[in-house]
Design a protein around this motif. Structure first.
Motif, PDB file in Angstrom:
ATOM      1  N   GLU A  57      -2.093  95.064  42.740  1.00 19.19           N
ATOM      2  CA  GLU A  57      -2.857  94.433  41.677  1.00 19.19           C
ATOM      3  C   GLU A  57      -2.740  95.250  40.391  1.00 19.19           C
ATOM      4  OE1 GLU A  57      -6.714  92.253  43.210  1.00 19.19           O
ATOM      5  OE2 GLU A  57      -6.745  94.327  43.890  1.00 19.19           O
ATOM      6  N   PRO A  58      -2.938  94.593  39.233  1.00 14.63           N
ATOM      7  CA  PRO A  58      -3.011  95.361  37.993  1.00 14.63           C
ATOM      8  C   PRO A  58      -4.286  96.183  37.980  1.00 14.63           C
ATOM      9  CG  PRO A  58      -3.538  93.056  37.581  1.00 14.63           C
ATOM     10  CD  PRO A  58      -3.062  93.143  38.996  1.00 14.63           C
ATOM     11  N   GLN A  59      -4.219  97.369  37.428  1.00 14.84           N
ATOM     12  CA  GLN A  59      -5.359  98.273  37.444  1.00 14.84           C
ATOM     13  C   GLN A  59      -6.584  97.651  36.775  1.00 14.84           C
ATOM     14  OE1 GLN A  59      -5.401 102.287  35.272  1.00 14.84           O
ATOM     15  NE2 GLN A  59      -4.721 102.850  37.324  1.00 14.84           N
ATOM     16  N   GLY A  60      -6.355  96.808  35.778  1.00 13.80           N
ATOM     17  CA  GLY A  60      -7.474  96.202  35.065  1.00 13.80           C
ATOM     18  C   GLY A  60      -8.086  95.013  35.775  1.00 13.80           C
ATOM     19  N   GLY A  61      -7.520  94.598  36.903  1.00 13.57           N
ATOM     20  CA  GLY A  61      -8.035  93.417  37.602  1.00 13.57           C
ATOM     21  C   GLY A  61      -7.891  93.526  39.097  1.00 13.57           C
ATOM     22  N   ALA A  62      -8.492  94.550  39.670  1.00 12.74           N
ATOM     23  CA  ALA A  62      -8.303  94.824  41.100  1.00 12.74           C
ATOM     24  C   ALA A  62      -9.414  94.191  41.937  1.00 12.74           C
ATOM     25  CB  ALA A  62      -8.232  96.327  41.335  1.00 12.74           C
ATOM     26  N   GLY A  63      -9.549  92.873  41.872  1.00 13.00           N
ATOM     27  CA  GLY A  63     -10.600  92.184  42.607  1.00 13.00           C
ATOM     28  C   GLY A  63     -10.451  92.280  44.112  1.00 13.00           C
ATOM     29  N   THR A  64      -9.217  92.196  44.606  1.00  8.70           N
ATOM     30  CA  THR A  64      -8.998  92.270  46.051  1.00  8.70           C
ATOM     31  C   THR A  64      -9.228  93.680  46.575  1.00  8.70           C
ATOM     32  OG1 THR A  64      -7.455  90.406  46.078  1.00  8.70           O
ATOM     33  CG2 THR A  64      -7.286  91.975  47.891  1.00  8.70           C
ATOM     34  N   LEU A  65      -8.761  94.691  45.839  1.00  8.93           N
ATOM     35  CA  LEU A  65      -8.979  96.076  46.256  1.00  8.93           C
ATOM     36  C   LEU A  65     -10.465  96.381  46.302  1.00  8.93           C
ATOM     37  CD1 LEU A  65      -8.006  98.914  46.946  1.00  8.93           C
ATOM     38  CD2 LEU A  65      -7.803  99.373  44.484  1.00  8.93           C
ATOM     39  N   LEU A  66     -11.212  95.970  45.282  1.00 13.30           N
ATOM     40  CA  LEU A  66     -12.655  96.198  45.262  1.00 13.30           C
ATOM     41  C   LEU A  66     -13.330  95.472  46.422  1.00 13.30           C
ATOM     42  CD1 LEU A  66     -15.185  97.287  43.840  1.00 13.30           C
ATOM     43  CD2 LEU A  66     -15.189  95.220  42.429  1.00 13.30           C
ATOM     44  N   SER A  67     -12.887  94.246  46.686  1.00 13.81           N
ATOM     45  CA  SER A  67     -13.469  93.480  47.787  1.00 13.81           C
ATOM     46  C   SER A  67     -13.207  94.152  49.128  1.00 13.81           C
ATOM     47  CB  SER A  67     -12.892  92.058  47.794  1.00 13.81           C
ATOM     48  OG  SER A  67     -13.246  91.353  46.621  1.00 13.81           O
ATOM     49  N   MET A  68     -12.004  94.698  49.306  1.00 14.06           N
ATOM     50  CA  MET A  68     -11.681  95.368  50.572  1.00 14.06           C
ATOM     51  C   MET A  68     -12.512  96.629  50.742  1.00 14.06           C
ATOM     52  SD  MET A  68      -7.567  94.730  50.976  1.00 14.06           S
ATOM     53  CE  MET A  68      -7.532  95.190  52.700  1.00 14.06           C
ATOM     54  N   ARG A  69     -12.753  97.337  49.656  1.00 14.34           N
ATOM     55  CA  ARG A  69     -13.577  98.551  49.744  1.00 14.34           C
ATOM     56  C   ARG A  69     -15.025  98.214  50.082  1.00 14.34           C
ATOM     57  NH1 ARG A  69     -11.346 101.877  44.393  1.00 14.34           N
ATOM     58  NH2 ARG A  69      -9.469 102.754  45.398  1.00 14.34           N
ATOM     59  N   CYS A  70     -15.497  97.076  49.594  1.00 12.11           N
ATOM     60  CA  CYS A  70     -16.888  96.669  49.829  1.00 12.11           C
ATOM     61  C   CYS A  70     -17.063  95.889  51.124  1.00 12.11           C
ATOM     62  CB  CYS A  70     -17.389  95.825  48.656  1.00 12.11           C
ATOM     63  SG  CYS A  70     -17.487  96.715  47.086  1.00 12.11           S
ATOM     64  N   GLY A  71     -15.936  95.440  51.698  1.00 11.06           N
ATOM     65  CA  GLY A  71     -16.026  94.676  52.937  1.00 11.06           C
ATOM     66  C   GLY A  71     -16.457  93.243  52.752  1.00 11.06           C
ATOM     67  N   GLN A  72     -16.454  92.765  51.532  1.00  8.90           N
ATOM     68  CA  GLN A  72     -16.790  91.375  51.252  1.00  8.90           C
ATOM     69  C   GLN A  72     -16.166  90.957  49.915  1.00  8.90           C
ATOM     70  OE1 GLN A  72     -20.989  90.790  50.531  1.00  8.90           O
ATOM     71  NE2 GLN A  72     -21.216  92.811  49.611  1.00  8.90           N
ATOM     72  N   ARG A  73     -16.043  89.660  49.723  1.00  8.19           N
ATOM     73  CA  ARG A  73     -15.442  89.122  48.505  1.00  8.19           C
ATOM     74  C   ARG A  73     -16.328  89.416  47.296  1.00  8.19           C
ATOM     75  NH1 ARG A  73     -15.933  83.658  46.946  1.00  8.19           N
ATOM     76  NH2 ARG A  73     -14.451  83.077  45.311  1.00  8.19           N
ATOM     77  N   ILE A  74     -15.755  90.138  46.332  1.00  6.01           N
ATOM     78  CA  ILE A  74     -16.494  90.581  45.154  1.00  6.01           C
ATOM     79  C   ILE A  74     -15.888  89.942  43.895  1.00  6.01           C
ATOM     80  CG2 ILE A  74     -17.083  92.589  43.718  1.00  6.01           C
ATOM     81  CD1 ILE A  74     -18.565  92.524  46.351  1.00  6.01           C
ATOM     82  N   ALA A  75     -16.723  89.608  42.931  1.00  6.25           N
ATOM     83  CA  ALA A  75     -16.264  89.064  41.654  1.00  6.25           C
ATOM     84  C   ALA A  75     -16.393  90.120  40.563  1.00  6.25           C
ATOM     85  CB  ALA A  75     -17.076  87.831  41.274  1.00  6.25           C
ATOM     86  N   LEU A  76     -15.344  90.292  39.769  1.00  2.00           N
ATOM     87  CA  LEU A  76     -15.395  91.209  38.638  1.00  2.00           C
ATOM     88  C   LEU A  76     -16.303  90.617  37.560  1.00  2.00           C
ATOM     89  CD1 LEU A  76     -11.570  92.038  38.391  1.00  2.00           C
ATOM     90  CD2 LEU A  76     -13.354  93.382  39.509  1.00  2.00           C
ATOM     91  N   PRO A  77     -17.007  91.458  36.822  1.00  2.00           N
ATOM     92  CA  PRO A  77     -17.957  90.949  35.822  1.00  2.00           C
ATOM     93  C   PRO A  77     -17.308  90.286  34.613  1.00  2.00           C
ATOM     94  CG  PRO A  77     -17.807  93.347  35.712  1.00  2.00           C
ATOM     95  CD  PRO A  77     -17.039  92.927  36.922  1.00  2.00           C
ATOM     96  N   VAL A  78     -16.069  90.677  34.302  1.00  2.00           N
ATOM     97  CA  VAL A  78     -15.378  90.105  33.137  1.00  2.00           C
ATOM     98  C   VAL A  78     -13.949  89.744  33.513  1.00  2.00           C
ATOM     99  CG1 VAL A  78     -16.775  91.360  31.445  1.00  2.00           C
ATOM    100  CG2 VAL A  78     -14.665  92.393  32.326  1.00  2.00           C
ATOM    101  N   VAL A  79     -13.328  88.907  32.692  1.00  2.00           N
ATOM    102  CA  VAL A  79     -11.924  88.546  32.900  1.00  2.00           C
ATOM    103  C   VAL A  79     -11.070  89.796  32.723  1.00  2.00           C
ATOM    104  CG1 VAL A  79      -9.996  87.173  32.050  1.00  2.00           C
ATOM    105  CG2 VAL A  79     -12.295  86.185  32.116  1.00  2.00           C
ATOM    106  N   PRO A  80     -10.187  90.118  33.662  1.00  2.00           N
ATOM    107  CA  PRO A  80      -9.384  91.339  33.579  1.00  2.00           C
ATOM    108  C   PRO A  80      -8.538  91.413  32.314  1.00  2.00           C
ATOM    109  CG  PRO A  80      -9.231  90.364  35.764  1.00  2.00           C
ATOM    110  CD  PRO A  80      -9.939  89.369  34.902  1.00  2.00           C
ATOM    111  N   ALA A  81      -8.487  92.610  31.741  1.00  2.00           N
ATOM    112  CA  ALA A  81      -7.640  92.864  30.572  1.00  2.00           C
ATOM    113  C   ALA A  81      -6.351  93.513  31.055  1.00  2.00           C
ATOM    114  CB  ALA A  81      -8.366  93.771  29.584  1.00  2.00           C
ATOM    115  N   THR A  82      -5.293  92.735  31.159  1.00  2.00           N
ATOM    116  CA  THR A  82      -4.008  93.227  31.652  1.00  2.00           C
ATOM    117  C   THR A  82      -2.882  92.357  31.134  1.00  2.00           C
ATOM    118  OG1 THR A  82      -2.654  93.541  33.656  1.00  2.00           O
ATOM    119  CG2 THR A  82      -4.396  91.882  33.760  1.00  2.00           C
ATOM    120  N   ILE A  83      -1.686  92.944  30.995  1.00  2.00           N
ATOM    121  CA  ILE A  83      -0.534  92.143  30.568  1.00  2.00           C
ATOM    122  C   ILE A  83      -0.079  91.222  31.695  1.00  2.00           C
ATOM    123  CG2 ILE A  83       0.259  93.859  28.900  1.00  2.00           C
ATOM    124  CD1 ILE A  83       2.413  94.682  30.930  1.00  2.00           C
TER     125      ILE A  83
END
Length: 307
Positions: A181-207
């Motif tokens: 994943e792009p570093q600015g939008g790692a929704g899946t990595l964050l979800s895996m660390r938390c053990g559940q599907r997590i939503a990022l608070p803002v739209v990722p800033a990435t190319i």
């Protein structure tokens, strides 16, 4: 004791560079209505149906000599999507509707258009058939190179990763799947660390605009949370470097999202003991000025990687 070195095979997902879309009447309706409880079994079943359907569509288009037999489509894309994506859709007769990532809800807009115009919704990722179709890149790569021991794949909404992981582990149960994943939008990595599907608070800033999702899709998360062995992140600079490498050494034009998996390999984020590595380079939707600007900002490697 000899050091085990990794070798890399790059697989280019041509379907993401050429936006061909086909819709088939009765057969297509049957595909979309199937309900299977097990996610991996559903994807593999869908894969078989898609491969059979692809032959029927190819035959129908060849016979008519035109794409007029295909159903009309309305495609909802971000307002800042690369120009070639919109142009490719319109060239095939599709209608393009744009939305603003930071202020409009894409899913709500899609539902509104579908209800108003009487259209069926085809999700970008949250569908077992979309996952299976995207996963055919892994099917082709592993058919050509069954010696691959680790497969590296971009992750956004998760459809490509889920299809890739399902098909790859069905063909080779011991294979490792690493998502990127792009570093600015790692929704899946964050979800895996938390053990559940997590939503990022803002739209990722990435190319990597194609991977700019605030959360993994529900169906893809159910698969990827079980089948992805690791998820790593890459910076925009890593992605730019990978785009330049692919152009100079592989003669491939990759959009930022499509170059993420290669960026992870070139950036040394994949373990050295990974053995034979397969990389999915998926997507060529980038306009020439943007591509030139990005690869001009790349930092050259001292030694070319063996890809």
């Amino acid at each position: 004791m000899s050091e085990r070195r990794s070798r890399v095979w790059a697989g280019v997902d041509a379907s993401k560079g050429h936006h061909w879309t086909a819709a088939v009447d009765e057969t297509g309706a049957t595909l979309w209505s199937k309900k299977i409880d097990n996610d991996e079994s559903a994807i593999l079943t869908a894969l078989g149906e898609i491969l059979e359907l692809a032959e029927e569509v190819h035959w129908a288009v060849d016979i008519s000599g035109t794409s007029s037999a295909l159903l009309p489509a309305t495609v909802v894309i971000p307002a800042d999507a690369p120009t070639p994506k919109g142009e490719g859709i319109r060239a095939l007769g599709g209608r393009v509707v744009t939305y603003r990532r930071d202020s409009e809800n894409r899913d709500a807009l899609v539902a509104e258009i579908a209800a108003r115009d009487g259209l069926a919704i085809v999700p970008s990722a949250n569908s077992r058939h979309i996952m299976a179709g995207a996963g055919t890149a892994a099917l082709e790569l592993l058919s050509d190179h069954p010696e691959i021991e680790t497969l590296v794949v971009p992750v956004g909404g998760g459809g490509l990763a889920a299809g890739t992981a399902t098909i790859a582990k069905h063909l080779q149960p011991g294979i490792k799947i690493i998502g990127v994943e792009p570093q600015g939008g790692a929704g899946t990595l964050l979800s895996m660390r938390c053990g559940q599907r997590i939503a990022l608070p803002v739209v990722p800033a990435t190319i990597a605009d194609g991977l700019g999702h605030t959360s993994p899709s529900p169906l893809t998360w159910a698969v990827n949370s079980r089948l992805l062995d690791h998820v790593v992140t890459v910076t925009d600079q890593d992605i730019t470097n990978a785009m330049a490498f692919a152009f100079r050494h592989l003669k491939v034009v990759a959009e930022p999202s499509g170059a993420c998996a290669l960026a992870a390999v070139l950036g040394g984020l994949i373990p050295h003991e990974s053995g034979m590595i397969g990389v999915v380079i998926s997507g060529g939707g980038v306009d020439l000025p943007t591509f030139h600007r990005l690869i001009s900002q790349a930092t050259r490697r001292k030694e070319p990687a063996r890809v």
